[in-house]
Design an enzyme around this catalytic site. Sequence first.
Site, PDB file in Angstrom:
ATOM      1  N   HIS A  57     -19.231 -14.800  -2.791  1.00  0.00           N
ATOM      2  CA  HIS A  57     -18.332 -15.606  -3.611  1.00  0.00           C
ATOM      3  C   HIS A  57     -19.143 -16.592  -4.455  1.00  0.00           C
ATOM      4  O   HIS A  57     -20.291 -16.908  -4.136  1.00  0.00           O
ATOM      5  CB  HIS A  57     -17.363 -16.396  -2.733  1.00  0.00           C
ATOM      6  CG  HIS A  57     -16.330 -15.539  -2.069  1.00  0.00           C
ATOM      7  ND1 HIS A  57     -15.212 -16.079  -1.480  1.00  0.00           N
ATOM      8  CD2 HIS A  57     -16.239 -14.197  -1.892  1.00  0.00           C
ATOM      9  CE1 HIS A  57     -14.474 -15.109  -0.970  1.00  0.00           C
ATOM     10  NE2 HIS A  57     -15.082 -13.952  -1.202  1.00  0.00           N
ATOM     11  N   GLU A  59     -18.975 -19.806  -4.823  1.00  0.00           N
ATOM     12  CA  GLU A  59     -19.423 -21.001  -4.111  1.00  0.00           C
ATOM     13  C   GLU A  59     -20.646 -20.714  -3.245  1.00  0.00           C
ATOM     14  O   GLU A  59     -21.575 -21.525  -3.182  1.00  0.00           O
ATOM     15  CB  GLU A  59     -18.304 -21.556  -3.212  1.00  0.00           C
ATOM     16  CG  GLU A  59     -17.050 -21.948  -3.946  1.00  0.00           C
ATOM     17  CD  GLU A  59     -15.993 -20.847  -3.983  1.00  0.00           C
ATOM     18  OE1 GLU A  59     -14.804 -21.198  -3.925  1.00  0.00           O
ATOM     19  OE2 GLU A  59     -16.354 -19.650  -4.065  1.00  0.00           O
ATOM     20  N   CYS A  87     -11.816 -20.547  -0.722  1.00  0.00           N
ATOM     21  CA  CYS A  87     -11.199 -19.863   0.418  1.00  0.00           C
ATOM     22  C   CYS A  87     -11.715 -20.520   1.703  1.00  0.00           C
ATOM     23  O   CYS A  87     -12.648 -21.322   1.663  1.00  0.00           O
ATOM     24  CB  CYS A  87     -11.549 -18.374   0.389  1.00  0.00           C
ATOM     25  SG  CYS A  87     -13.278 -18.026   0.823  1.00  0.00           S
TER      26      CYS A  87
END
Length: 149
Positions: A57, A59, A87
Site C-alpha cells: 500500500h 503508506e 486501512c
Amino acid sequence: MDSQTLTDERWMRVALDEARAAMEADEIPIGAVIVAGGRVIGRGHNLTETLGDVTAHAEMQAITAAASTLGGKYLPDATLYVTVEPCPMCAGAIGWSQLRRVVYGAADVKRGYTQIMARSPFHPKCTVTSGVLAGECSALMRAFFSSKR
C-alpha cells in the site's frame, strides 16, 4: 485560510501526484508522502498489482522510504499525507512507526481504520486531520473505479 491548512494542502497535492502515478500504472490511485523538516523524506503509491503483494500500500511504501532516508524505524517528527484514509494494516504500521501526525483526504467508508477499529492504533502523541482536499482525492478514486466497471 490559516498557514497549517495551506501547508496541508500543499503536501496533499504531492500525495495526489503519487496517486496519479498509481492510476497510470493501473493501480488503485492512493498516494502518500511523509514530510519532516519541510521536505519529503518518503513517498509511495499503491504497488499491490505491480509487486503482487497485498501489503504494498502507499503508506507502507512511504514509511519504508522515510525510514530508509532517516536511517531508523521511528518517525516521531514526521507527518504522513495520504489521499485516502488508511486501512487497519497501514494504521498499525503508522502506529509502530510513531508518526507524529496523519493527514488524509477522502474517508474510506468500507475499509478505513475508523470504520473497523474500536480504538486508535496510532501513537498517543499522534494527531489526525481528515478531509484535506477530500473532493479531489475522492474524484480520483471514483474515476479509477468507474473505468473498471
